[in-house]
Design an enzyme around this catalytic site. Structure first.
Site, PDB file in Angstrom:
ATOM      1  N   HIS A   1      -4.770 -11.890  -7.174  1.00 34.86           N
ATOM      2  CA  HIS A   1      -4.169 -10.676  -7.717  1.00 34.86           C
ATOM      3  C   HIS A   1      -2.665 -10.878  -7.816  1.00 34.86           C
ATOM      4  O   HIS A   1      -2.048 -11.414  -6.891  1.00 34.86           O
ATOM      5  CB  HIS A   1      -4.467  -9.482  -6.807  1.00 34.86           C
ATOM      6  CG  HIS A   1      -3.885  -8.216  -7.331  1.00 34.86           C
ATOM      7  ND1 HIS A   1      -4.520  -7.449  -8.283  1.00 34.86           N
ATOM      8  CD2 HIS A   1      -2.700  -7.603  -7.089  1.00 34.86           C
ATOM      9  CE1 HIS A   1      -3.758  -6.414  -8.580  1.00 34.86           C
ATOM     10  NE2 HIS A   1      -2.647  -6.485  -7.868  1.00 34.86           N
TER      11      HIS A   1
ATOM     12  N   ASP B   1      -9.430   5.080  -6.359  1.00 35.40           N
ATOM     13  CA  ASP B   1      -8.187   4.429  -6.794  1.00 35.40           C
ATOM     14  C   ASP B   1      -7.867   4.769  -8.239  1.00 35.40           C
ATOM     15  O   ASP B   1      -6.704   5.013  -8.589  1.00 35.40           O
ATOM     16  CB  ASP B   1      -8.278   2.911  -6.610  1.00 35.40           C
ATOM     17  CG  ASP B   1      -7.073   2.240  -7.232  1.00 35.40           C
ATOM     18  OD1 ASP B   1      -5.953   2.544  -6.777  1.00 35.40           O
ATOM     19  OD2 ASP B   1      -7.223   1.470  -8.194  1.00 35.40           O
TER      20      ASP B   1
ATOM     21  N   ARG C   1      -0.516   8.951  -9.098  1.00 34.54           N
ATOM     22  CA  ARG C   1       0.737   8.387  -8.567  1.00 34.54           C
ATOM     23  C   ARG C   1       1.684   8.022  -9.694  1.00 34.54           C
ATOM     24  O   ARG C   1       2.899   8.172  -9.590  1.00 34.54           O
ATOM     25  CB  ARG C   1       0.437   7.152  -7.711  1.00 34.54           C
ATOM     26  CG  ARG C   1      -0.187   7.501  -6.376  1.00 34.54           C
ATOM     27  CD  ARG C   1      -0.791   6.266  -5.718  1.00 34.54           C
ATOM     28  NE  ARG C   1       0.169   5.203  -5.562  1.00 34.54           N
ATOM     29  CZ  ARG C   1      -0.130   3.902  -5.640  1.00 34.54           C
ATOM     30  NH1 ARG C   1      -1.357   3.507  -5.869  1.00 34.54           N
ATOM     31  NH2 ARG C   1       0.804   3.002  -5.472  1.00 34.54           N
TER      32      ARG C   1
ATOM     33  N   SER D   1      -4.587   0.602  -2.853  1.00 34.61           N
ATOM     34  CA  SER D   1      -4.977   0.557  -4.256  1.00 34.61           C
ATOM     35  C   SER D   1      -5.461  -0.845  -4.643  1.00 34.61           C
ATOM     36  O   SER D   1      -6.555  -1.009  -5.189  1.00 34.61           O
ATOM     37  CB  SER D   1      -3.768   0.966  -5.104  1.00 34.61           C
ATOM     38  OG  SER D   1      -4.000   0.715  -6.460  1.00 34.61           O
TER      39      SER D   1
ATOM     40  N   LYS E   1      -9.945  -2.190  -4.698  1.00 32.36           N
ATOM     41  CA  LYS E   1     -10.614  -2.751  -5.880  1.00 32.36           C
ATOM     42  C   LYS E   1     -11.108  -4.162  -5.584  1.00 32.36           C
ATOM     43  O   LYS E   1     -12.207  -4.538  -5.944  1.00 32.36           O
ATOM     44  CB  LYS E   1      -9.644  -2.822  -7.060  1.00 32.36           C
ATOM     45  CG  LYS E   1      -9.335  -1.472  -7.652  1.00 32.36           C
ATOM     46  CD  LYS E   1      -8.290  -1.580  -8.754  1.00 32.36           C
ATOM     47  CE  LYS E   1      -6.909  -1.777  -8.194  1.00 32.36           C
ATOM     48  NZ  LYS E   1      -5.827  -1.100  -8.849  1.00 32.36           N
TER      49      LYS E   1
HETATM   50  N1  URA Z   1      -1.300  -2.362  -8.795  1.00 32.39           N
HETATM   51  C1  URA Z   1      -2.339  -1.602  -8.363  1.00 32.39           C
HETATM   52  O1  URA Z   1      -3.497  -1.880  -8.662  1.00 32.39           O
HETATM   53  N2  URA Z   1      -2.056  -0.548  -7.595  1.00 32.39           N
HETATM   54  C2  URA Z   1      -0.806  -0.208  -7.225  1.00 32.39           C
HETATM   55  O2  URA Z   1      -0.633   0.750  -6.506  1.00 32.39           O
HETATM   56  C3  URA Z   1       0.247  -1.006  -7.686  1.00 32.39           C
HETATM   57  C4  URA Z   1      -0.032  -2.080  -8.463  1.00 32.39           C
END
Ligand code: URA
Length: 447
Positions: free
Chosen positions: A93, A172, A179, A194, A198
């Site tokens: 990620h 999320d 957010r 967040s 995932k």
């Molecule tokens: N990427 C995400 O998936 N969530 C966040 O809160 C910030 C960046």
């Protein structure tokens, strides 16, 4: 019996829970779970969740609370069971940057080396691009498969490059959108929950995290990037996963392209052993760690050899061809990346106003130029133009003469280039002295 109310599980009211966070007190794991479930079930309103997010932004969370929030968000939807897929499943990620197309070359390289890569990516928002938008520049490429297809493709080919479905961490999806419009994105516990909710729902065994630091990144300074990386590594380990985080520099764009089709073409160049040095370096760094965590290499040197062999033998290209074919695209574009560059656009040079060495290239400014000419979006419901973008003709450290091109804008209409010309020129700092080279990798965090 069907559950009627998650709120009945709380020993107090939602305003009391928000007040607890507002006053800096820790919230029990069970209460966080009920609160998150109630939010997804629409028993908690958006304005209550926004107040909670803002309280968290100011008060932070203790590590155990962050972990509890992450797991509650993971469990708000389906957690994919990949135990039937052989091997240690490893994903990567990136916290996002400008020109960051690494996933598109990294995933097939790692899969070609024998480590399964179940990758669920996102779309671009604000000044940063998104892997899904870049992949969709391949005509016919579908990113919206079912969990069943995701798992089947992973078993068969060793890599799936899909988008987040409504089934994966719905808490999320809802919270992130909230957010985004309530100025509560930049909170380490909320970002941790967040990202990891995932990734954990994907069914991974291990994760490599690329935390971008600098002007073009979310985290502008190394200290906050380090705090985020440590938080994710800590919570990931508590969830039983192997996690490594790298802090890498994101002051200037990564690679030579910003846009969708042009970035995908550049990522394919890397599979052919070509492409810009910084992109190759970043891809190799992350691939080495994924191969180590995936158990096919013991040392970084062994992993590097595997990466080089996958590229030299054509195995990485072949893997990407399999992925593109499986997801509905024409695999020929992988062998010939220039096929991705369609017509219908104009190329307008951006010229240096004086001679000198390129010092900084402001990734944030160029990210927004990309958005303005149509390559990105500022609202999640907008679409992107796959064919427009920016090609850098000079990178930090290069010498340029007055009148030489610094970049090229690929636009639908010349007037679109005129509207962003000043911003684009000003994104380049030209100085009399050659700047010192700065390393791409700043830190590695494993614990
Ligand atoms: N990427 C995400 O998936 N969530 C966040 O809160 C910030 C960046």
């Amino acid at each position: 019996m069907a559950k009627t109310s998650y709120l009945s599980e709380l020993p107090f009211t939602v305003p009391q829970l928000i007040a607890q966070k507002r006053d800096g007190l820790a919230i029990d794991a069970d209460h966080l779970r009920s609160f998150v479930n109630a939010y997804v079930a629409e028993e908690v309103t958006d304005y209550q969740m926004a107040a909670f997010a803002m309280a968290t932004y100011f008060q932070g969370m203790r590590p155990a609370e962050t972990a509890a929030l992450t797991l509650a968000m993971r469990d708000s939807g389906r957690v994919i069971d990949l135990s039937g897929v052989e091997g240690i499943k490893v994903d990567k990620h990136s916290t996002g940057g400008v020109g960051d197309k690494v996933s598109i070359c990294l995933a097939p390289i790692v899969a070609a080396c024998g480590v399964p890569v179940p990758m669920i990516s996102g779309r671009g928002l604000g000044h940063t691009g998104g892997t899904l938008d870049k992949l969709e520049a391949i005509e016919g490429f579908r990113v919206d498969g079912s969990v069943k297809r995701f798992r089947k493709q992973l078993s068969k080919i060793g890599c799936s490059l899909f988008g987040q479905t409504g089934e994966i961490a719905p808490a999320d999806r809802k919270l992130y959108a909230l957010r985004d419009v309530t100025a509560t994105v930049e909170s380490i516990p909320l970002i941790t929950a967040s990202i990891l909710s995932k990734k954990l729902a994907e069914g991974i065994d291990a994760l490599v995290l690329d935390v971008k630091v600098g002007r073009g990144a979310f985290m502008k300074d190394q200290e906050s990037a380090r705090a985020l990386a440590k938080s994710i590594v800590r919570v990931g380990k508590l969830a039983g996963k192997k996690v490594t985080a790298f802090l890498t520099r994101m002051d200037a764009p990564l690679g030579n392209t910003i846009g969708n089709a042009i970035e995908t073409a550049e990522a394919f160049d890397v599979l052919h052993g070509e492409g810009p040095e910084d992109l190759i370096e970043c891809t190799t760094l992350l691939a080495e760690e994924m191969l180590r965590l995936g158990g096919v290499a013991k040392t970084a040197a062994q992993a590097r050899k595997l990466v080089q062999e996958a590229i030299a033998s054509g195995a990485a290209v072949e893997k990407m061809q399999q992925i593109v074919a499986a997801q509905g695209g024409d695999p020929k574009v992988v062998a010939k990346p220039s096929k991705l560059i369609r017509g219908g656009t104009k190329r307008v040079p951006v010229l240096a106003a004086k001679s000198g060495f390129v010092g900084d290239i402001d990734a944030l400014a160029l990210g927004y130029v990309g958005v303005k000419i149509g390559a990105g979006r500022t609202r999640s419901d907008q679409s992107v133009d796959p064919d427009v973008g920016i090609v850098l003709k000079a990178k930090p450290g290069d010498a340029v003469e007055e009148g030489q091109p610094l970049a090229e804008l690929i636009v639908r209409k010349k007037k679109h280039a005129a509207a962003v010309m000043d911003e684009t020129v000003n994104a380049f700092t030209l100085s009399a002295r050659k700047p010192k080279e700065s390393p791409l990798r700043l830190e590695t965090i494993r614990r």
